[in-house]
Design a protein around this motif. Structure first.
Motif, PDB file in Angstrom:
ATOM      1  N   VAL A 100       0.881  -1.160   0.000  1.00  0.00           N
ATOM      2  CA  VAL A 100       0.000   0.000   0.000  1.00  0.00           C
ATOM      3  C   VAL A 100       0.920   1.212   0.000  1.00  0.00           C
ATOM      4  N   VAL A 101       0.885   1.968  -1.097  1.00  0.00           N
ATOM      5  CA  VAL A 101       1.780   3.103  -1.285  1.00  0.00           C
ATOM      6  C   VAL A 101       1.036   4.375  -0.906  1.00  0.00           C
ATOM      7  N   SER A 102       1.633   5.144   0.011  1.00  0.00           N
ATOM      8  CA  SER A 102       1.040   6.398   0.482  1.00  0.00           C
ATOM      9  C   SER A 102       1.982   7.545   0.177  1.00  0.00           C
ATOM     10  N   GLU A 103       1.392   8.639  -0.294  1.00  0.00           N
ATOM     11  CA  GLU A 103       2.181   9.822  -0.615  1.00  0.00           C
ATOM     12  C   GLU A 103       1.309  11.049  -0.382  1.00  0.00           C
ATOM     13  N   ARG A 104       1.911  12.080   0.137  1.00  0.00           N
ATOM     14  CA  ARG A 104       1.178  13.311   0.414  1.00  0.00           C
ATOM     15  C   ARG A 104       0.595  13.880  -0.886  1.00  0.00           C
ATOM     16  N   GLY A 105      -0.695  14.202  -0.843  1.00  0.00           N
ATOM     17  CA  GLY A 105      -1.360  14.798  -1.989  1.00  0.00           C
ATOM     18  C   GLY A 105      -1.801  13.813  -3.055  1.00  0.00           C
ATOM     19  N   GLU A 106      -1.607  12.536  -2.826  1.00  0.00           N
ATOM     20  CA  GLU A 106      -1.994  11.499  -3.785  1.00  0.00           C
ATOM     21  C   GLU A 106      -2.850  10.457  -3.064  1.00  0.00           C
ATOM     22  N   PRO A 107      -3.741   9.786  -3.799  1.00  0.00           N
ATOM     23  CA  PRO A 107      -4.484   8.693  -3.157  1.00  0.00           C
ATOM     24  C   PRO A 107      -3.551   7.528  -2.839  1.00  0.00           C
ATOM     25  N   ASP A 108      -3.947   6.723  -1.881  1.00  0.00           N
ATOM     26  CA  ASP A 108      -3.186   5.511  -1.567  1.00  0.00           C
ATOM     27  C   ASP A 108      -3.500   4.448  -2.623  1.00  0.00           C
ATOM     28  N   TRP A 109      -2.481   3.697  -2.995  1.00  0.00           N
ATOM     29  CA  TRP A 109      -2.631   2.653  -4.005  1.00  0.00           C
ATOM     30  C   TRP A 109      -2.210   1.317  -3.424  1.00  0.00           C
ATOM     31  N   LYS A 110      -2.993   0.278  -3.714  1.00  0.00           N
ATOM     32  CA  LYS A 110      -2.695  -1.063  -3.228  1.00  0.00           C
ATOM     33  C   LYS A 110      -2.493  -1.981  -4.424  1.00  0.00           C
ATOM     34  N   TYR A 111      -1.457  -2.826  -4.334  1.00  0.00           N
ATOM     35  CA  TYR A 111      -1.224  -3.803  -5.395  1.00  0.00           C
ATOM     36  C   TYR A 111      -0.385  -4.954  -4.875  1.00  0.00           C
ATOM     37  N   GLU A 112      -0.453  -6.048  -5.623  1.00  0.00           N
ATOM     38  CA  GLU A 112       0.395  -7.200  -5.350  1.00  0.00           C
ATOM     39  C   GLU A 112       1.660  -7.040  -6.185  1.00  0.00           C
ATOM     40  N   PHE A 113       2.781  -7.492  -5.652  1.00  0.00           N
ATOM     41  CA  PHE A 113       4.028  -7.455  -6.409  1.00  0.00           C
ATOM     42  C   PHE A 113       4.803  -8.739  -6.179  1.00  0.00           C
ATOM     43  N   ILE A 114       5.724  -9.000  -7.098  1.00  0.00           N
ATOM     44  CA  ILE A 114       6.615 -10.151  -6.978  1.00  0.00           C
ATOM     45  C   ILE A 114       8.020  -9.604  -6.813  1.00  0.00           C
ATOM     46  N   PRO A 115       8.666  -9.858  -5.687  1.00  0.00           N
ATOM     47  CA  PRO A 115      10.027  -9.344  -5.504  1.00  0.00           C
ATOM     48  C   PRO A 115      10.984  -9.947  -6.523  1.00  0.00           C
ATOM     49  N   GLN A 116      11.831  -9.119  -7.070  1.00  0.00           N
ATOM     50  CA  GLN A 116      12.791  -9.542  -8.095  1.00  0.00           C
ATOM     51  C   GLN A 116      14.185  -9.614  -7.489  1.00  0.00           C
TER      52      GLN A 116
END
Length: 159
Positions: A100-116
């Motif tokens: 879950v990526v959070s940044e000031r002034g932006e909506p939070d985004w959630k996603y699945e990822f595969i570590p490389q």
């Protein structure tokens, strides 16, 4: 070379050749050819492989374009800073990683990822975020140990 730069350089060959963008088409085309072979030969074995290729191709249709977008954003965009909360789910044999990526002034985004090539730790971490355009989901994020590229299209996270 930092772990992030190393992981990016490992991904570049697949994005430059077009393989990442088109792999799902090749897999689905292979499934169609195997289905035809199964019908012509009147044998079930090619159909089993066709089913496998079709499922993998359909399931990976977003991964290639997202990978290409991640490399493009890394190369052209200026990173911003934020926070990522990584959670790990164990579904039997494998771990699944969510961000879950959070940044000031932006909506939070959630996603699945595969570590490389790295092992993520659950919890909150400082992160650099690259986007192709403002107010769009992150194309790529990076913690000190590695990169997080969405496996599928990111969704707005509640809250």
């Amino acid at each position: 070379m930092s772990p992030v730069e190393q992981q990016i350089s490992n991904l570049r060959p697949s994005t430059g050749s077009g393989l990442a963008t088109n792999l799902h088409y090749y897999l689905i085309a292979g499934a169609v050819l195997l289905t035809i072979s199964s019908i012509v030969l009147w044998h079930p074995i090619p159909l089993m492989f066709a089913t496998f290729l079709a499922l993998v191709g359909w399931g990976s249709r977003a991964a290639g374009p997202l990978l290409v977008a991640a490399i493009a954003a890394y190369d052209t965009a200026t990173p911003t800073h934020g926070q990522v909360t990584i959670s790990i789910s164990n579904d039997g044999d494998t771990d699944r990683y969510y961000a879950v990526v959070s940044e000031r002034g932006e909506p939070d985004w959630k996603y699945e990822f595969i570590p490389q090539g790295w092992r993520p730790l659950a919890g909150s971490h400082a992160v650099r975020i690259w986007r192709l355009e403002p107010e769009t989901p992150p194309a790529i994020t990076a913690v000190e140990a590695g990169i997080l590229v969405p496996r599928d299209w990111p969704a707005n996270a509640p809250g």
